[in-house]
Design an enzyme around this catalytic site. Structure first.
Site, mmCIF file in Angstrom:
data_model
loop_
_atom_site.group_PDB
_atom_site.id
_atom_site.type_symbol
_atom_site.label_atom_id
_atom_site.label_comp_id
_atom_site.label_asym_id
_atom_site.label_seq_id
_atom_site.Cartn_x
_atom_site.Cartn_y
_atom_site.Cartn_z
ATOM 1 N N GLU A 264 0.832 -1.219 0.000
ATOM 2 C CA GLU A 264 0.000 0.000 0.000
ATOM 3 C C GLU A 264 0.854 1.252 0.000
ATOM 4 O O GLU A 264 0.942 1.966 0.996
ATOM 5 C CB GLU A 264 -1.013 -0.007 1.153
ATOM 6 C CG GLU A 264 -0.446 -0.439 2.464
ATOM 7 C CD GLU A 264 -1.480 -0.611 3.557
ATOM 8 O OE1 GLU A 264 -2.613 -1.017 3.270
ATOM 9 O OE2 GLU A 264 -1.112 -0.342 4.708
ATOM 10 N N GLY A 266 1.962 5.068 -0.769
ATOM 11 C CA GLY A 266 1.379 6.393 -0.973
ATOM 12 C C GLY A 266 2.380 7.215 -1.772
ATOM 13 O O GLY A 266 2.222 7.461 -2.967
ATOM 14 N N TYR A 310 9.767 18.094 8.429
ATOM 15 C CA TYR A 310 10.729 16.984 8.355
ATOM 16 C C TYR A 310 12.095 17.406 7.838
ATOM 17 O O TYR A 310 12.936 16.546 7.605
ATOM 18 C CB TYR A 310 10.243 15.918 7.370
ATOM 19 C CG TYR A 310 8.843 15.404 7.543
ATOM 20 C CD1 TYR A 310 8.370 14.990 8.781
ATOM 21 C CD2 TYR A 310 8.010 15.268 6.432
ATOM 22 C CE1 TYR A 310 7.087 14.483 8.891
ATOM 23 C CE2 TYR A 310 6.727 14.757 6.544
ATOM 24 C CZ TYR A 310 6.269 14.372 7.786
ATOM 25 O OH TYR A 310 5.009 13.863 7.895
ATOM 26 N N CYS A 339 3.903 34.619 8.403
ATOM 27 C CA CYS A 339 4.695 35.420 9.321
ATOM 28 C C CYS A 339 5.227 34.529 10.421
ATOM 29 O O CYS A 339 4.678 34.493 11.537
ATOM 30 C CB CYS A 339 3.865 36.562 9.877
ATOM 31 S SG CYS A 339 3.473 37.715 8.574
#
Ligand SMILES: *Cc1c(COP(=O)(O)O)cnc(C)c1O
Length: 424
Positions: A264, A266, A310, A339
């Site tokens: 599966e 992604g 990340y 901001c």
């Protein structure tokens, strides 16, 4: 450093899309989605394969339908994703739910015909109470995990995903109590996982299968690395799949059990099939010995959170507003429009706090900046409406080369539509 280039767009198509749909805008490419789906469907397997698209990576109905037409099924991460997939026209039998939060309306969803993997002992108990004597899968935490970053590692003792491998005896007791039948074992150890760890977990999962005699399917999750940046190395599905196929064959020779394989992915399916087209709105510089040049985009963490979250590296390709004859280059920090100093696209490798200037052609306000490798976990996962910027539209370039809108730009009214005046 290797020069980054556009993956499926051209400078002309970038300008056209910006003109027609405005910026910022996400663009996906059906030809690339198709190529990636075909590569996933060619995953080595001994006795059959189902490829599920982990829809949390890019849940737009138009993308789900492209994959449905190509024969892919769906992995959903919440009850809401299940309903979104059903709404997109995905048959319930093609949807598998592995979730951290057991949906309130699970019984209704299950009666539709979805597949379910119990991801904790409490979920298994709930399932048994609701559907005694029925069939489901078990998500197992195999005791080790691997992800591109700590935030995307979902296996091992520091991860809450799945039933800890040493508690399978308790799972067996719940199965016996409710007369359940475990027909699927599921593992997913992280996004951007180390291929060697993935392979080890795959082989360990076959041992788990031996404990559950009704299991007919082993789902090995996703997490396959792609190369967004020219310097990165993608996981070779053929290479990691072959030893696992051999292990399935060995299990069949030993026990007569011919297991079906599910994967599966992604990221693998969508990451490099999507780009974010934004416009450079300002160019500023600071002075002194540590002075820097900055490009300010009309986009940022409101569309792409991965660099801030990340320290993910995404190719940045400048498309000048008009063709320009110049080879001048400069080191730039590329920043978003929020901001907040954390809204930055040129974060350092492995450290969202660090800055890593990018060498780019000399750039001016009005030029376009294409953030490549933005098909996965960008439109799906962003700081939506932060600083009250409206959600950006999505566009799909079809096999005929035409760009079609698949999500409109949000109207500012929609940002506040659920606000209520509390009165006196
Ligand atoms: C997120 C997720 C995936 C997909 O991970 P990628 O790294 O995008 O391939 C697959 N399975 C489950 C259960 C997930 O939660």
């Amino acid at each position: 450093m290797v020069k980054e280039t556009l993956k499926f767009l051209t400078p002309e198509s970038v300008r056209q899309i910006a003109e027609e749909f405005g910026t910022p805008v996400y663009v996906y490419d059906e030809a690339a989605l198709t190529r990636h789906a075909e590569a996933a469907l060619a995953f080595p397997n001994a006795f059959g394969l189902t490829v599920r698209f982990a829809m949390k990576a890019a849940p737009n109905a138009a993308i789900l339908r492209v994959f449905h037409r190509l024969g892919l099924h769906i992995d959903a991460s919440s009850g809401f994703e299940v309903k979104r997939a059903l709404r997109a026209g995905i048959p319930a039998e093609h949807i598998s739910l592995s979730t951290q939060e057991f949906p309130e309306d699970f019984a209704q969803l299950y009666k539709h015909g979805i597949r379910f993997n119990a991801c904790s002992l409490a979920q298994l108990e709930r399932f048994g109470e609701l559907f005694p004597g029925c069939r489901c899968g078990l998500r197992v935490n195999p005791g080790l995990g691997s992800g591109g970053t700590g935030k995307t590692n979902v296996g091992g003792p520091h991860s809450s995903f799945g039933i800890w491998h040493e508690w399978l005896g308790e799972a067996e007791a719940i199965v016996a109590k409710y007369g359940l039948s475990i027909i699927r074992i599921h593992t997913h150890i992280g996004s951007g996982s180390d291929p060697a760890v993935w392979e080890r977990v795959a082989l360990m999962s076959l041992e788990t299968v031996k404990r559950f005699p009704d299991v007919v399917t082993l789902n090995l999750g996703g997490g396959y690395k792609v190369a967004r940046m020219a310097s990165e190395k993608a996981t070779d599905l053929q290479a990691i799949g072959q030893p696992v196929k051999a292990a399935f064959e060995a299990l069949a020779a030993e026990t007569g059990r011919k297991l079906k394989l599910e994967i599966e992915p992604g990221t693998f399916l969508v990451a490099n099939a999507g780009a974010l087209v934004s416009m450079v709105r300002d160019v500023v510089r600071t002075g002194g010995p540590d002075g820097m040049h900055f490009l300010k985009l009309d986009s940022g963490m409101t569309e792409i959170l991965r660099p801030s979250l990340y320290a993910a590296q995404h190719p940045l390709v400048i498309v000048p507003a008009q063709e320009r004859d110049s080879s001048a280059e400069r080191e730039y920090l590329v920043v978003g429009h929020c901001c907040e100093s954390g809204d930055i696209l040129t974060t350092g490798m492995d450290d969202p706090e660090a800055l890593l200037p990018r060498c780019l052609p000399e750039t001016f306000p009005g030029d376009l900046c294409v953030v490549e490798g933005a098909g996965a976990y960008c439109a799906a996962m962003s700081a939506k409406n932060y600083n009250s910027f409206p959600e950006a539209p999505e566009v799909l370039v079809g096999l005929d080369g035409r760009a079609r809108l698949i999500r409109r730009r949000q109207h500012p009214d929609q940002i506040v539509q659920n606000e209520v005046d509390p009165g006196e």
